[in-house]
Each structure stands twice: as C-alpha cells, then as structure tokens.
Design a protein around this motif. Structure first.
Motif, short mmCIF file in Angstrom:
data_model
loop_
_atom_site.label_atom_id
_atom_site.label_comp_id
_atom_site.label_asym_id
_atom_site.label_seq_id
_atom_site.Cartn_x
_atom_site.Cartn_y
_atom_site.Cartn_z
N SER A 119 57.06 25.64 15.44
CA SER A 119 55.97 24.79 16.08
C SER A 119 54.66 24.75 15.16
O SER A 119 54.42 25.71 14.38
CB SER A 119 55.29 25.13 17.33
OG SER A 119 55.09 26.69 17.34
N PRO A 120 53.75 23.82 15.33
CA PRO A 120 52.38 23.74 14.08
C PRO A 120 51.63 24.97 14.28
O PRO A 120 51.29 25.53 15.58
CB PRO A 120 51.86 22.67 14.55
CG PRO A 120 52.91 21.58 15.22
CD PRO A 120 53.68 22.67 15.91
N TYR B 166 55.27 16.77 12.96
CA TYR B 166 55.75 17.50 14.45
C TYR B 166 56.38 16.15 15.40
O TYR B 166 57.59 16.72 15.94
CB TYR B 166 54.63 18.11 15.27
CG TYR B 166 55.25 18.68 16.34
CD1 TYR B 166 55.83 19.75 16.36
CD2 TYR B 166 54.96 17.97 17.55
CE1 TYR B 166 56.51 20.43 17.45
CE2 TYR B 166 55.49 18.65 18.95
CZ TYR B 166 56.21 19.90 18.74
OH TYR B 166 56.99 20.09 19.96
N ASN B 167 55.81 15.28 15.33
CA ASN B 167 56.39 14.05 16.45
C ASN B 167 57.56 13.81 15.58
O ASN B 167 58.51 13.13 16.37
CB ASN B 167 55.20 12.95 16.53
CG ASN B 167 54.15 13.29 17.36
OD1 ASN B 167 54.22 14.24 18.21
ND2 ASN B 167 53.16 12.58 17.09
N SER C 45 49.75 16.10 10.24
CA SER C 45 50.44 17.22 11.00
C SER C 45 50.98 16.90 12.19
O SER C 45 52.19 16.91 12.35
CB SER C 45 49.36 18.47 11.29
OG SER C 45 50.35 19.41 11.70
N ASP C 46 50.30 15.99 12.81
CA ASP C 46 50.86 15.43 14.35
C ASP C 46 52.24 14.56 14.22
O ASP C 46 52.96 14.51 14.63
CB ASP C 46 49.80 14.64 14.86
CG ASP C 46 48.76 15.81 15.47
OD1 ASP C 46 48.88 16.79 15.67
OD2 ASP C 46 47.79 14.91 15.83
N ARG C 47 52.06 13.81 12.97
CA ARG C 47 53.20 12.92 12.67
C ARG C 47 54.47 13.58 12.23
O ARG C 47 55.54 13.21 12.69
CB ARG C 47 52.82 11.96 11.36
CG ARG C 47 52.28 10.65 11.75
CD ARG C 47 52.31 9.59 10.59
NE ARG C 47 52.10 10.01 9.34
CZ ARG C 47 51.08 10.13 8.69
NH1 ARG C 47 49.74 9.66 9.80
NH2 ARG C 47 50.67 10.30 7.58
N PHE D 156 47.49 25.68 14.29
CA PHE D 156 46.20 25.03 14.55
C PHE D 156 45.06 25.88 14.01
O PHE D 156 43.81 25.54 14.38
CB PHE D 156 46.23 25.02 16.07
CG PHE D 156 47.14 24.18 16.56
CD1 PHE D 156 47.28 22.60 16.31
CD2 PHE D 156 48.50 24.67 17.31
CE1 PHE D 156 48.30 21.56 16.94
CE2 PHE D 156 49.35 23.51 17.81
CZ PHE D 156 49.25 22.12 17.52
N GLU E 195 45.96 12.94 10.48
CA GLU E 195 47.08 12.81 11.28
C GLU E 195 48.36 13.00 11.15
O GLU E 195 49.36 12.80 11.78
CB GLU E 195 46.87 11.42 12.08
CG GLU E 195 45.78 10.86 12.66
CD GLU E 195 45.95 9.23 13.14
OE1 GLU E 195 46.83 8.66 12.72
OE2 GLU E 195 45.01 8.83 13.68
N SER F 1 60.30 15.87 16.80
CA SER F 1 60.42 15.86 18.07
C SER F 1 61.53 14.74 18.17
O SER F 1 62.32 14.74 19.28
CB SER F 1 59.12 15.79 18.86
OG SER F 1 59.39 15.73 20.28
N GLY G 235 54.72 21.02 11.31
CA GLY G 235 53.70 20.22 11.13
C GLY G 235 53.27 20.12 9.71
O GLY G 235 52.25 19.57 9.47
#
Length: 278
Positions: free
Chosen positions: A81-82, A249-250, A245-247, A84, A243, A253, A195
């Motif tokens: 998981s990322p 992880y997504n 890191s979010d991309r 933070f 954005e 997912s 991430g």
C-alpha cells in the motif's frame, strides 16, 4: 475437467533463458503437452491479453470454442500500500526481484543507472535481490564510479513492502518478444500497489498498454544513452504530477487486486462445475 493455468509462454521462456534448445526433443515434448492442455482443458487462464491473441492465432480453429480468462499476477493491497509520509528530496531508483534469471535485462538496468548517475548527482540506486550482489555490481559499476550511491542487498519478503514504499519509482527491464508476451511481472503489481510509478521496456505482456493507458510510468525505447536520458527526463516530469501516486494505486486496484483475481477464479470453477456431471 481441468483448468490450464498458463504462466507465460513457457517453452519460449526456456529457450530465451538458454535452458532448452529450439527443436530439441525436450522442446517438442513440452510443445506437445502445452498444445494438449490448451485444446483439452475446460478453461484456459492467461496472465496477459497479448498471450491470448497469440495462442488463438497460432492454433486458430482448434481454440475457437475454448474459454479464456485473463488473470494477471495479483498483489495483496493490504500489504503493498502507499506511503503517505514525507519522502527524500533525492530520487531513489528502485529495482526488486531476480535479475540474473536470464529473463531480466541487466545491461539495460546498468545503462539506466549510469545515465541517471551522470545527469543527477543526487540520485541513489537500491536493488533488492537475492542474486549475487558482487556480480551485479561488477556489471553496473565496473569502475566503481557510483560507489556508495548503489545499494544491493537481499531482503525477507515481509520486509519488501516498507522498503519499496521508500523508492521514488521502480525500474524493470525484461527480455522482449515472443518469450515474454505472456508475462505479468509480480514486481509491477507490487510497485503500483505501493503508489510508485514504473520504468519499463516494450515487448513484455501488456506492460506498455497499461503504462500508457493509466499514465503510471515511462517506456524506454532502447538501452543507448539517448533513449535512457530521454526516458529519465520524461520520468522526472511525470513525478511532478501530484495525482501520480493515486493513479498508480488505483491501477493496481483495478487490474492486479488479489480480490479481483480470487473472484475471477471462483467464477471459472463455478461455471465448470455447473455444466459438468460427475
């Protein structure tokens, strides 16, 4: 009934790695078994879309009615998981997993590190592997120019998520072509789960399509300094995206989640059991 779960195009991987010879008795035997499994199984699971397309073209009419499902190498997103917290100001070029397998392009990794070390004096390079560290260092830094900026060490699997989160991105170069169109490297899913973006080459499974579609890394076109320098600059620009890191992880997912993989297998078994009588 049985499911044929393919781990890449195995016969071609063995040839590429120098473990068998094309046209040998062993090669013919493996091809015969592979063909039988493809035709006679009730379902075929492939790691990549690219491999499915190749197999359907190769065996044509014999696989017209065969069932295929693509389930790539999955990752446990509760473990990978990322991070933070605050990251280091200097870039940490990461690389994890087997490097001396015969399927990894150590010469490309060496070229990347040398170019990055030259154009970014603050970069550090961390390789997590159980392979021979002395041999890897000799290939990457034969004249000891990078020195203590290059770290090569083994690590327990349970320690890898925390270490991977500290990397700025993950570099992975594999042999391309037919032998790797069925490959979905586990390290790709693990990096994205943490991430962090990736640096990849062409000709490996669905890697390039995923990287470009989701904008979660860069694709290196060749091992020469010009190609490496261009990709490194593209990566530095990409790292400015808040954005990113979010991309990453997504993407993990959406494609590589262990839950998605488990559900896909459950669906296959359920469909087979419903239409079979024992």
């Amino acid at each position: 009934p049985f499911i044929f779960d393919m781990r890449a195009i195995w016969p071609e991987e063995l040839i590429t790695a120098g473990r068998i010879t094309r046209g040998s008795l062993t090669h013919h035997a493996i091809l015969k078994i592979e063909k039988s499994c493809l035709i006679n199984s009730d379902w075929v699971v492939s790691l990549t879309k690219a491999a499915v397309g190749y197999l359907k073209f190769k065996y044509h009419k014999k696989l017209v009615n065969q069932n295929f499902t693509v389930i790539p190498t999955c990752v446990d997103l509760e473990r990978f998981s990322p991070y933070f917290g605050k990251r280091s100001n200097s870039l940490i070029h990461g690389c994890i997993g087997t490097i001396l397998s015969g399927w990894f392009r150590l010469d490309w990794l060496a070229s990347w590190i040398r170019v990055a070390a030259l154009h970014d004096p603050n970069s550090n390079f961390k390789i997590i592997t159980r392979d021979d560290a002395k041999r890897i260092r000799q290939e990457i830094d034969p004249y000891n120019q990078i020195k203590n900026r290059l770290f090569i060490e083994p690590m327990l699997y349970k320690e890898i998520p925390n270490a991977l989160r500290m990397h700025s991105f993950s570099v992975m170069f594999f042999t391309d072509g037919l032998s790797k169109i069925g490959s979905a490297p586990t390290r790709l899913a693990e990096a994205l789960g943490c991430g962090i973006p990736v640096v990849v080459n062409e000709g490996v499974g669905d890697l390039v399509d995923i990287v470009k579609k989701y904008n979660i890394g860069v694709v290196v076109k060749g091992k020469g300094e010009k190609h490496m320098k261009k990709a490194f600059q593209e990566l530095k620009n990409l790292l400015l995206d808040p954005e990113l890191s979010d991309r990453c992880y997504n993407t993990a997912s959406d494609i590589f989640s262990l839950t998605l993989g488990t559900n896909a297998y459950n669906e296959i078994y359920s469909k087979i059991l419903k239409k079979k009588e024992f």
